[in-house]
Write a protein that holds these residues in place. Structure first.
Motif, mmCIF file in Angstrom:
data_model
loop_
_atom_site.group_PDB
_atom_site.id
_atom_site.type_symbol
_atom_site.label_atom_id
_atom_site.label_comp_id
_atom_site.label_asym_id
_atom_site.label_seq_id
_atom_site.Cartn_x
_atom_site.Cartn_y
_atom_site.Cartn_z
ATOM 1 N N ARG A 21 124.078 57.846 70.290
ATOM 2 C CA ARG A 21 125.348 57.143 70.074
ATOM 3 C C ARG A 21 126.304 58.172 70.168
ATOM 4 O O ARG A 21 127.503 57.928 70.773
ATOM 5 C CB ARG A 21 125.314 56.453 68.816
ATOM 6 C CG ARG A 21 126.739 55.745 68.534
ATOM 7 C CD ARG A 21 126.612 54.872 67.283
ATOM 8 N NE ARG A 21 125.824 53.546 67.642
ATOM 9 C CZ ARG A 21 126.541 52.456 68.092
ATOM 10 N NH1 ARG A 21 127.521 52.396 68.595
ATOM 11 N NH2 ARG A 21 125.717 51.346 68.224
ATOM 12 N N GLY A 24 126.234 59.476 74.088
ATOM 13 C CA GLY A 24 126.257 58.644 75.291
ATOM 14 C C GLY A 24 125.414 59.101 76.235
ATOM 15 O O GLY A 24 124.085 59.405 75.827
ATOM 16 N N LYS A 25 125.787 59.147 77.518
ATOM 17 C CA LYS A 25 125.002 59.382 78.563
ATOM 18 C C LYS A 25 125.038 60.985 78.962
ATOM 19 O O LYS A 25 123.975 61.412 79.666
ATOM 20 C CB LYS A 25 125.456 58.627 79.863
ATOM 21 C CG LYS A 25 124.827 56.970 79.746
ATOM 22 C CD LYS A 25 125.350 56.391 81.188
ATOM 23 C CE LYS A 25 125.013 54.752 80.802
ATOM 24 N NZ LYS A 25 126.030 53.880 81.340
#
Ligand code: GDP
Ligand code: MG
Length: 164
Positions: A21, A24-25
């Protein structure tokens, strides 16, 4: 100036969910860095206006019961060395376990006050008792988190601000 935060705690409390979280990516594996194995995953975290480096201690999930305690110690001590600050996570739905007490003891001895405590899976009411139990660890007021549902992130940001 930024800082490095290590997420520590026993398997299944939600460390990787929180890591993902926060990152992210943009996820970086650290096994191409000398002396660092895939047991520690590092990423660039973003929490509202805060930017920092986050480390997930991911190497405990494969351990057997007999090897878990030794790995917990070794990995946690390495994470503490690498990080400016540790976020120790317990599972609010389970409460404080014997393994959690081992982590708390390591962190009290090694982290020199650089520890934040979070009780994850605190969405709804099922985590209320575990949240209050977490005070007994003697690591300060726990942050109630739900990594899966994105709750408590503002409190986490607030607790991290002095380290920025
Ligand atoms: P880790 O072993 O500490 O890295 O834990 P994981 O991030 O792999 O999560 C373990 C399990 O807990 C998974 O099934 C997650 O979906 C679940 N989980 C993680 N965060 C939460 C949360 O905030 N609430 C609930 N109810 N489940 C969660
Ligand atoms: Mg994990």
């Amino acid at each position: 100036m930024s800082f490095t935060l290590a997420i520590v705690g026993r398997p299944n409390v939600g460390k990787s969910t929180l890591f993902n979280r926060l990152v992210g990516k943009k996820l970086a594996l650290v096994d191409d860095q000398p002396g660092v194995t895939r047991d520690l995953r590092e990423g660039d975290a973003r929490l509202a206006d805060l930017r920092f480096t986050v480390i997930d201690t991911a190497g405990l999930e494969q351990a057997t019961d007999e090897s878990l305690q030794g790995r917990m110690r070794a990995l946690t001590e390495r994470a503490v060395q690498m990080a400016d600050l540790c976020l120790f996570i317990i599972d609010a739905r389970v409460g404080v376990t014997a393994d959690d007490l081992v982590f708390a003891e390591i962190l009290r001895r090694k982290a020199d006050g650089r520890v934040l405590l979070a009780a994850n899976k605190a969405e709804g009411n099922a985590g209320d008792a575990g949240y209050y139990e977490a005070f007994s660890l003697g690591l300060g007021e726990p942050i109630a988190l739900s990594a899966e549902h994105g709750e408590g992130l503002d409190e986490l940001r607030h607790a991290l601000m002095p380290w920025h």
